[in-house]
Design an enzyme around this catalytic site. Structure first.
Site, PDB file in Angstrom:
ATOM      1  N   SER A 113       0.785  -1.234   0.000  1.00 55.78           N
ATOM      2  CA  SER A 113       0.000   0.000   0.000  1.00 55.78           C
ATOM      3  C   SER A 113       0.812   1.277   0.000  1.00 55.78           C
ATOM      4  CB  SER A 113      -0.976  -0.001   1.182  1.00 55.78           C
ATOM      5  OG  SER A 113      -2.027  -0.903   0.926  1.00 55.78           O
ATOM      6  N   TYR A 209     -10.495   2.665   5.956  1.00 53.98           N
ATOM      7  CA  TYR A 209      -9.518   2.274   4.936  1.00 53.98           C
ATOM      8  C   TYR A 209     -10.140   1.329   3.917  1.00 53.98           C
ATOM      9  CZ  TYR A 209      -4.915   1.075   3.083  1.00 53.98           C
ATOM     10  OH  TYR A 209      -3.816   0.906   2.281  1.00 53.98           O
ATOM     11  N   SER A 210     -10.008   1.664   2.637  1.00 57.24           N
ATOM     12  CA  SER A 210     -10.572   0.824   1.575  1.00 57.24           C
ATOM     13  C   SER A 210      -9.718   0.924   0.321  1.00 57.24           C
ATOM     14  CB  SER A 210     -12.011   1.251   1.257  1.00 57.24           C
ATOM     15  OG  SER A 210     -12.506   0.544   0.131  1.00 57.24           O
ATOM     16  N   ASN A 211      -9.197  -0.210  -0.119  1.00 56.77           N
ATOM     17  CA  ASN A 211      -8.418  -0.250  -1.350  1.00 56.77           C
ATOM     18  C   ASN A 211      -9.227   0.177  -2.567  1.00 56.77           C
ATOM     19  OD1 ASN A 211      -5.747  -1.545  -0.496  1.00 56.77           O
ATOM     20  ND2 ASN A 211      -7.247  -2.938   0.398  1.00 56.77           N
ATOM     21  N   GLY A 351       2.903  -0.568   3.993  1.00 55.95           N
ATOM     22  CA  GLY A 351       2.125  -1.504   3.193  1.00 55.95           C
ATOM     23  C   GLY A 351       2.404  -2.951   3.521  1.00 55.95           C
TER      24      GLY A 351
END
Length: 396
Positions: A113, A209-211, A351
């Site tokens: 990330s 948090y969201s990809n 990440g």
């Protein structure tokens, strides 16, 4: 029943219970499997280029040795730069559990990330060029694409994507190891995975948090520029500041190009480590696909804070943060700030991707440190020790 996981894409911001739960792995992943009980004593090494860095060499080396000896990391690597630009690199453990080979100094790792910071820089460069508006809705650039239960792209702004305040569900928690390791995902497939689930919150209501946010940010970059995200990232960031060991893997590229420690994944949580070095990273895309080194990450975050990548107005936007979780963590636009034990904060991201975890960042006075380990910690103590190694490197 398979345990669901978003390990491949998680950043240092995910410290809730889901982050450390057991994860599944393909039964065929038998290469390089060893249990921690039969690890050889860690090999520790350190080199200077050319002289003292931000922290005393012995303290940083001890922190890495602890990660290997006490926390079971196959290898730990660090690069530490002082405010005068002088750098030390460190290693501990072994680069390959099967052969016992040395850890490549400043070897390449999958940085997960941390990719989000690169994606956010590209978006903010386009903001500075007048091609994207942070307050514009997603539908301005991707009309009608983002729709679902409680989800409406006409109500979500670009700023909310970059800051994780969109309320969009995270597709990463609906992927498992088998899918992630061997399957190529188109960005639209990742988005569709998310849109099959209801919104987590109303836009702007809370941080979460969201990809999925960064997949959409990448799609907006492509729509506005008419070019692949990987090309824009390479041209606008990687080449611009001379990141010689950083790249966006090509479609279908499962290997790591330059010398690297092998990455290992533990699934279930109390099971053996499995070699996860070769994998298709497309499930990360704009949220987590990059490969880099600790030294290149130091160069990136130092250049970013020094204003070499963004105009002052856009850098100020990136550094405008909201609370994110506990321990003083705050999230801006693809950039986090964390307090230091010696005072002040450092700016970075962090990440996780199956096989590797990276933590670190830079301070406003020019110090920088990044630490990588070759397995995602499966307990809170080990995860805390990675962060403490960064603090040790920056504070001495």
């Amino acid at each position: 029943m398979r345990a669901r996981t978003g390990q491949i894409l998680r950043s240092s911001t995910r410290r809730d219970g889901r982050r450390r739960r057991a994860v599944s792995a393909a039964a065929a992943l038998a290469v390089g499997v060893m249990t921690l009980g039969v690890l050889a004593p860690p090999a520790a090494s350190e080199s200077a280029a050319p002289a003292a860095a931000a922290a005393g060499p012995a303290t940083v080396q001890r922190a890495l040795n602890t990660l290997v000896r006490d926390d079971g990391m196959p290898a730990a690597l660090a690069s530490v730069k002082d405010r005068n630009g002088r750098t030390r690199t460190y290693t501990a453990g072994v680069g390959d559990l099967t052969t016992g080979s040395e850890v490549p100094r400043d070897g390449q790792v999958r940085i997960g990330s941390n990719t989000k910071a690169f994606t956010a820089v590209v978006v903010l460069q386009l903001v500075g060029e007048g091609k994207i508006d942070l307050e514009a809705f997603v539908d301005t650039y991707l009309p009608g694409l983002v729709r679902g239960k409680g989800i409406d792209g006409s109500r979500i702004t670009v700023r909310q994507l970059l800051q994780h305040t969109s309320g969009l569900p995270d597709y990463g928690v609906h992927l498992d190891d088998d899918e992630i390791r061997n399957r190529y995902f188109e960005p639209r497939e990742l988005l569709d995975l998310a849109l099959d689930h209801p919104a987590d919150a109303e836009p702007g209501e809370t941080w979460g948090y969201s990809n999925t946010n960064y997949v959409l940010a990448g799609l907006i970059v492509q729509k506005v520029t008419g070019r692949p995200l990987a090309e824009e990232m390479d041209r606008r960031v990687i080449q611009r500041i001379g990141l010689r060991h950083t790249y966006f893997p090509a479609p279908g590229e499962m290997t790591v190009r330059e010398p690297h420690p092998r990455g290992y994944h533990r699934s279930p949580q109390d099971g053996p480590l499995r070699d996860f070095t070769e994998m298709d990273p497309s499930a990360g895309w704009a949220a987590g696909q990059l490969i880099s080194t600790n030294s290149d990450l130091n160069r990136f975050f130092t250049a970013l804070l020094a204003g070499r990548l963004l105009p002052a107005a856009q850098l100020a936007e990136m550094r405008t943060t909201v609370p994110a979780g506990t321990s003083g963590l705050r999230y801006g636009l693809g950039l986090t700030s964390r307090p230091l034990s010696c005072g002040g904060v450092y700016w970075g991201h962090g990440g996780d991707i199956a096989g590797y975890e990276t933590r670190g960042g830079a301070t406003d006075d020019g110090r920088a440190a990044n630490v990588a380990v070759t397995s995602i910690p499966t307990d809170e103590a080990a995860a805390r020790h990675v962060g403490e190694a960064v603090d040790t490197a920056l504070c001495g």
